[in-house]
Design a protein around this motif. Structure first.
Motif, PDB file in Angstrom:
ATOM      1  N   SER A 113       0.866  17.583  -3.831  1.00 53.37           N
ATOM      2  CA  SER A 113       1.794  16.934  -2.901  1.00 53.37           C
ATOM      3  C   SER A 113       1.375  17.163  -1.458  1.00 53.37           C
ATOM      4  CB  SER A 113       3.210  17.476  -3.125  1.00 53.37           C
ATOM      5  OG  SER A 113       3.664  17.200  -4.434  1.00 53.37           O
ATOM      6  N   SER A 114       0.927  18.373  -1.146  1.00 58.88           N
ATOM      7  CA  SER A 114       0.479  18.671   0.216  1.00 58.88           C
ATOM      8  C   SER A 114      -0.726  17.812   0.581  1.00 58.88           C
ATOM      9  CB  SER A 114       0.127  20.150   0.340  1.00 58.88           C
ATOM     10  OG  SER A 114       1.243  20.972   0.040  1.00 58.88           O
ATOM     11  N   GLN A 115      -1.676  17.703  -0.333  1.00 62.73           N
ATOM     12  CA  GLN A 115      -2.836  16.864  -0.068  1.00 62.73           C
ATOM     13  C   GLN A 115      -2.433  15.404   0.104  1.00 62.73           C
ATOM     14  OE1 GLN A 115      -5.477  15.816  -3.285  1.00 62.73           O
ATOM     15  NE2 GLN A 115      -7.271  16.304  -2.046  1.00 62.73           N
ATOM     16  N   ALA A 116      -1.555  14.917  -0.755  1.00 64.81           N
ATOM     17  CA  ALA A 116      -1.167  13.509  -0.698  1.00 64.81           C
ATOM     18  C   ALA A 116      -0.491  13.166   0.623  1.00 64.81           C
ATOM     19  CB  ALA A 116      -0.244  13.181  -1.876  1.00 64.81           C
ATOM     20  N   VAL A 117       0.438  14.004   1.073  1.00 68.28           N
ATOM     21  CA  VAL A 117       1.183  13.668   2.286  1.00 68.28           C
ATOM     22  C   VAL A 117       0.322  13.844   3.535  1.00 68.28           C
ATOM     23  CG1 VAL A 117       2.185  15.950   2.776  1.00 68.28           C
ATOM     24  CG2 VAL A 117       3.471  13.874   3.342  1.00 68.28           C
ATOM     25  N   LEU A 118      -0.565  14.850   3.564  1.00 73.01           N
ATOM     26  CA  LEU A 118      -1.412  15.044   4.741  1.00 73.01           C
ATOM     27  C   LEU A 118      -2.526  14.002   4.807  1.00 73.01           C
ATOM     28  CD1 LEU A 118      -1.616  18.944   4.864  1.00 73.01           C
ATOM     29  CD2 LEU A 118      -0.316  17.417   6.352  1.00 73.01           C
ATOM     30  N   HIS A 119      -3.057  13.582   3.668  1.00 71.34           N
ATOM     31  CA  HIS A 119      -4.016  12.488   3.676  1.00 71.34           C
ATOM     32  C   HIS A 119      -3.342  11.189   4.088  1.00 71.34           C
ATOM     33  CE1 HIS A 119      -7.502  14.181   1.017  1.00 71.34           C
ATOM     34  NE2 HIS A 119      -7.165  14.984   2.010  1.00 71.34           N
ATOM     35  N   ALA A 120      -2.115  10.963   3.630  1.00 73.20           N
ATOM     36  CA  ALA A 120      -1.381   9.771   4.058  1.00 73.20           C
ATOM     37  C   ALA A 120      -1.121   9.813   5.560  1.00 73.20           C
ATOM     38  CB  ALA A 120      -0.070   9.673   3.286  1.00 73.20           C
ATOM     39  N   ALA A 121      -0.820  10.993   6.100  1.00 73.00           N
ATOM     40  CA  ALA A 121      -0.610  11.126   7.544  1.00 73.00           C
ATOM     41  C   ALA A 121      -1.882  10.791   8.306  1.00 73.00           C
ATOM     42  CB  ALA A 121      -0.142  12.539   7.871  1.00 73.00           C
ATOM     43  N   ALA A 122      -3.028  11.291   7.815  1.00 75.62           N
ATOM     44  CA  ALA A 122      -4.297  11.009   8.483  1.00 75.62           C
ATOM     45  C   ALA A 122      -4.604   9.520   8.487  1.00 75.62           C
ATOM     46  CB  ALA A 122      -5.423  11.783   7.804  1.00 75.62           C
ATOM     47  N   ASP A 123      -4.419   8.858   7.363  1.00 70.66           N
ATOM     48  CA  ASP A 123      -4.676   7.423   7.300  1.00 70.66           C
ATOM     49  C   ASP A 123      -3.660   6.630   8.116  1.00 70.66           C
ATOM     50  OD1 ASP A 123      -7.004   7.149   5.984  1.00 70.66           O
ATOM     51  OD2 ASP A 123      -6.172   6.510   4.071  1.00 70.66           O
ATOM     52  N   ALA A 124      -2.390   7.057   8.058  1.00 67.93           N
ATOM     53  CA  ALA A 124      -1.355   6.307   8.768  1.00 67.93           C
ATOM     54  C   ALA A 124      -1.519   6.414  10.280  1.00 67.93           C
ATOM     55  CB  ALA A 124       0.027   6.819   8.348  1.00 67.93           C
ATOM     56  N   PHE A 125      -1.750   7.609  10.788  1.00 67.53           N
ATOM     57  CA  PHE A 125      -1.855   7.800  12.233  1.00 67.53           C
ATOM     58  C   PHE A 125      -3.162   7.250  12.794  1.00 67.53           C
ATOM     59  CE2 PHE A 125       1.040  11.626  11.452  1.00 67.53           C
ATOM     60  CZ  PHE A 125       2.170  10.865  11.675  1.00 67.53           C
ATOM     61  N   SER A 126      -4.148   6.993  11.933  1.00 65.68           N
ATOM     62  CA  SER A 126      -5.389   6.365  12.391  1.00 65.68           C
ATOM     63  C   SER A 126      -5.335   4.850  12.267  1.00 65.68           C
ATOM     64  CB  SER A 126      -6.583   6.898  11.590  1.00 65.68           C
ATOM     65  OG  SER A 126      -6.451   6.556  10.219  1.00 65.68           O
ATOM     66  N   GLY A 127      -4.226   4.331  11.740  1.00 64.10           N
ATOM     67  CA  GLY A 127      -4.070   2.887  11.642  1.00 64.10           C
ATOM     68  C   GLY A 127      -4.624   2.275  10.388  1.00 64.10           C
ATOM     69  N   HIS A 128      -4.991   3.085   9.401  1.00 65.23           N
ATOM     70  CA  HIS A 128      -5.576   2.562   8.164  1.00 65.23           C
ATOM     71  C   HIS A 128      -4.589   2.491   7.011  1.00 65.23           C
ATOM     72  CE1 HIS A 128      -9.163   3.597  10.461  1.00 65.23           C
ATOM     73  NE2 HIS A 128      -9.833   2.785   9.674  1.00 65.23           N
ATOM     74  N   LEU A 129      -3.387   2.930   7.230  1.00 66.89           N
ATOM     75  CA  LEU A 129      -2.376   2.894   6.175  1.00 66.89           C
ATOM     76  C   LEU A 129      -1.026   2.674   6.822  1.00 66.89           C
ATOM     77  CD1 LEU A 129      -1.386   3.357   3.251  1.00 66.89           C
ATOM     78  CD2 LEU A 129      -1.241   5.784   3.794  1.00 66.89           C
ATOM     79  N   ASN A 130      -0.240   1.785   6.248  1.00 65.65           N
ATOM     80  CA  ASN A 130       1.081   1.492   6.769  1.00 65.65           C
ATOM     81  C   ASN A 130       2.100   1.611   5.636  1.00 65.65           C
ATOM     82  OD1 ASN A 130       0.615   0.325   9.688  1.00 65.65           O
ATOM     83  ND2 ASN A 130      -0.975  -0.518   8.357  1.00 65.65           N
ATOM     84  N   PRO A 131       2.590   2.803   5.385  1.00 64.47           N
ATOM     85  CA  PRO A 131       3.540   2.983   4.282  1.00 64.47           C
ATOM     86  C   PRO A 131       4.854   2.276   4.567  1.00 64.47           C
ATOM     87  CG  PRO A 131       3.389   4.980   5.589  1.00 64.47           C
ATOM     88  CD  PRO A 131       2.324   4.062   6.104  1.00 64.47           C
ATOM     89  N   LEU A 132       5.496   1.876   3.515  1.00 62.08           N
ATOM     90  CA  LEU A 132       6.739   1.131   3.633  1.00 62.08           C
ATOM     91  C   LEU A 132       7.897   2.069   3.938  1.00 62.08           C
ATOM     92  CD1 LEU A 132       7.945  -1.713   3.311  1.00 62.08           C
ATOM     93  CD2 LEU A 132       8.374  -1.170   0.926  1.00 62.08           C
ATOM     94  N   ALA A 133       8.706   1.711   4.940  1.00 61.08           N
ATOM     95  CA  ALA A 133       9.876   2.518   5.279  1.00 61.08           C
ATOM     96  C   ALA A 133      10.886   2.479   4.136  1.00 61.08           C
ATOM     97  CB  ALA A 133      10.518   2.015   6.567  1.00 61.08           C
ATOM     98  N   LEU A 134      11.687   3.549   4.036  1.00 59.07           N
ATOM     99  CA  LEU A 134      12.640   3.644   2.931  1.00 59.07           C
ATOM    100  C   LEU A 134      13.672   2.531   2.986  1.00 59.07           C
ATOM    101  CD1 LEU A 134      13.192   7.503   2.896  1.00 59.07           C
ATOM    102  CD2 LEU A 134      11.831   6.153   1.312  1.00 59.07           C
ATOM    103  N   THR A 135      14.166   2.205   4.185  1.00 57.51           N
ATOM    104  CA  THR A 135      15.164   1.135   4.306  1.00 57.51           C
ATOM    105  C   THR A 135      14.575  -0.197   3.900  1.00 57.51           C
ATOM    106  OG1 THR A 135      16.205   2.341   6.119  1.00 57.51           O
ATOM    107  CG2 THR A 135      16.778   0.020   5.881  1.00 57.51           C
TER     108      THR A 135
END
Length: 527
Positions: free
Chosen positions: A235-257
């Motif tokens: 879980s730690s790896q998944a969320v920190l890798h998602a943060a790295a991709d998201a903050f670099s503009g390569h991933l746009n996760p869907l908001a909960l709402t």
């Protein structure tokens, strides 16, 4: 300075290439074969149940020529089914459940036969039926009220500790007492045979579960502990890798709402647009998939497994594998419980931190503007935590990864102190974070990819509301929640959460490695 949307920060490789081991070689995953299609535990459990229930059915099927079959033999089969139904294959749970079934059956049969024999004093059926009805109400009320109101010493209530025994007590009470209102003779026969058959089923089910592929409860607890440790690392790896991709503009996760409002058609469109991006296709398929967000999925799995582990503690005294172990003292047993409980608690705390980080990434993404060093830091720390909490424990992997995480702590603490000082001086704008106050790549990507999709979502929602409520169905902008801009305080919070994940992971690693040797010695199935 703003980066092009498809660029990567220098040194940002942990998400572009296959996972690396600490030796620098790519991790080789085994080729799936036919054995991967068969769950060994499910196979052994199915074989055990097939053997036991076949034996139980003999009490119904076998009969001597010219004679009636075994009286009420079905109760032997039913008892063996419920007593032995534990897919974990642990013998302690079977013994504990058999004990409760025997307790409930004996108490219920005693009450039922007592009330039934007392009703025989009435000669008229109406009077006897009235007396049995009063007994039904009185005994049921007293049993249910007592089990829900009184406690066992200073511990749990009777219904919480012996809920299964309470249900069996009432069921056996009904079966033993109600036949006294019929014309069959002798009237006590049904209740007595019910008790004898339940005892027979409990003995056969318990003995069969202990003989056929038994497992120690402590062995299962050890597996639960290792799984919680592994899930915390993944879980730690998944969320920190998602943060790295998201903050670099390569991933746009869907908001909960937005996910709540998203229709299947919109979901397919979003996934199709995301799959066109090289980064998402090659890297993040395991982070955000059509099944949902991976950190949240792991959190749900961890909670479910954590509850199962919690349920094992009360049945540990029933574990037959430790009844005759003279080399294991009661103090060592209590110490084993304490250490496993600490590991489970620390792993769960990490999962709660992961959920907080995931919520920020999913909902507050456009406002954050981390630089290349932060993004690379998130990716490296995520990989190191995963390796640090790899199961089974390997000194060459886990210990070296723990040293890496510890080496990264001064770096993130330095960033936290720097931003904290700026926040204290009142510098809360984006320029106070050390980055330019321009729109971040994540914000640009979010607008570019998802604005058309969610405009159609809100448009469809607005149209449906208008058709149902007329003018009142229009969205009232005055009632919408205010949008707060991301400030240095928000970035400070995110970095502090990452620091807490690192600290809690190191703490979990330390506790887990210290207890690993004792857990192995305590496990009767360990080599």
């Amino acid at each position: 300075m703003d980066r092009p949307m498809n660029s990567r920060p220098s040194g940002y490789r942990s998400l572009d290439v296959p996972e690396q081991t600490l030796s620098g070689q790519p991790e080789m995953k085994p080729t799936p074969g036919w054995t991967s299609l068969v769950d060994t535990g499910s196979f052994l459990f199915a074989l055990r149940m097939a053997v036991l229930l076949t034996i139980g059915s003999l009490f119904v099927l076998v009969r001597m020529p010219g004679e009636e079959g075994y009286p009420q033999g079905m109760w032997v089969l039913v008892t063996m089914l419920f007593v032995s139904w534990f897919p974990r294959l642990d013998a302690a749970s079977v013994i504990e459940k058999s004990t409760q079934r025997l307790m409930g059956t004996l108490v219920g049969a005693s009450l039922g036969l007592l009330c039934g024999f007392a009703s025989t004093a009435f000669k008229h059926h109406a009077a006897q039926a009235t007396f049995l009805g009063v007994c039904m109400f009185t005994i049921t009320f007293l049993v249910v009220f007592s089990s829900g109101n009184f406690r066992i010493g200073q511990g749990k209530k009777i219904m919480q500790r012996f809920g299964y025994a309470t249900i069996l007590c009432l069921l056996t009470f009904f079966i033993a007492m109600l036949p006294f209102s019929s014309d069959t003779q002798p009237k006590w026969r049904k209740g007595v045979w019910r008790v004898l058959n339940v005892i027979t089923g409990c003995i056969l089910g318990t003995v069969g579960s202990v003989i056929l592929f038994p497992r120690s409860t402590t062995s299962i607890m050890r597996e639960k502990v290792d799984k919680q440790v592994r899930l915390a690392g993944e879980s730690s790896q998944a969320v920190l890798h998602a943060a790295a991709d998201a903050f670099s503009g390569h991933l746009n996760p869907l908001a909960l709402t937005d996910e709540l409002l998203e229709t299947p058609a919109h979901r397919r469109d979003r996934m199709r647009m995301s799959m066109c991006r090289r980064s998402f296709r090659n890297v993040n398929k395991s982070v955000v998939t059509e099944d949902g967000d991976r950190p949240l999925t792991m959190y749900a799995n961890a909670i479910s497994d954590w509850k199962e582990a919690k349920a094992l503690y009360p049945v540990m005294p029933f574990d037959p594998f430790h009844w005759f172990s003279v080399h294991i003292s009661e103090v060592e047993k209590e110490e084993f419980k304490l250490k496993t409980a600490r590991i489970l608690a620390q792993a769960l705390r990490i999962q709660t931190m992961i959920v907080s980080l995931d919520a920020i990434i999913r909902n507050d993404l456009p406002g954050y503007n981390f630089d290349d060093e932060h993004i690379e830091f998130f990716a490296e720390v995520g990989t190191s935590i995963r390796n640090m909490l790899t199961v089974p424990y390997d000194e060459s992997i886990n210990a070296q990864a723990a040293a890496r995480v510890a080496e990264k702590l001064p770096e993130i603490r330095s960033n936290i102190r720097q931003i904290s000082s700026k926040v204290c001086r009142g510098e809360t704008g984006a320029e106070s974070i050390g980055t330019e106050s321009v729109e971040s790549p994540a914000a640009k990507a979010h607008k570019r990819m998802y604005t058309p999709v969610f405009e159609s979502i809100f448009q469809s929602v607005s149209v449906s509301e208008s058709s149902a409520n007329g003018e009142e169905g229009q969205r009232d902008s005055a009632c919408e929640a205010p949008v707060f801009p991301c400030t240095a305080s928000c970035v400070l919070l995110f970095l502090q959460l990452v620091e807490q994940v690192m600290l809690r992971s190191l703490r979990l690693h330390h506790t887990w490695t210290k207890a690993a040797k004792q857990m192995e010695d305590f496990d009767p199935h360990s080599a």
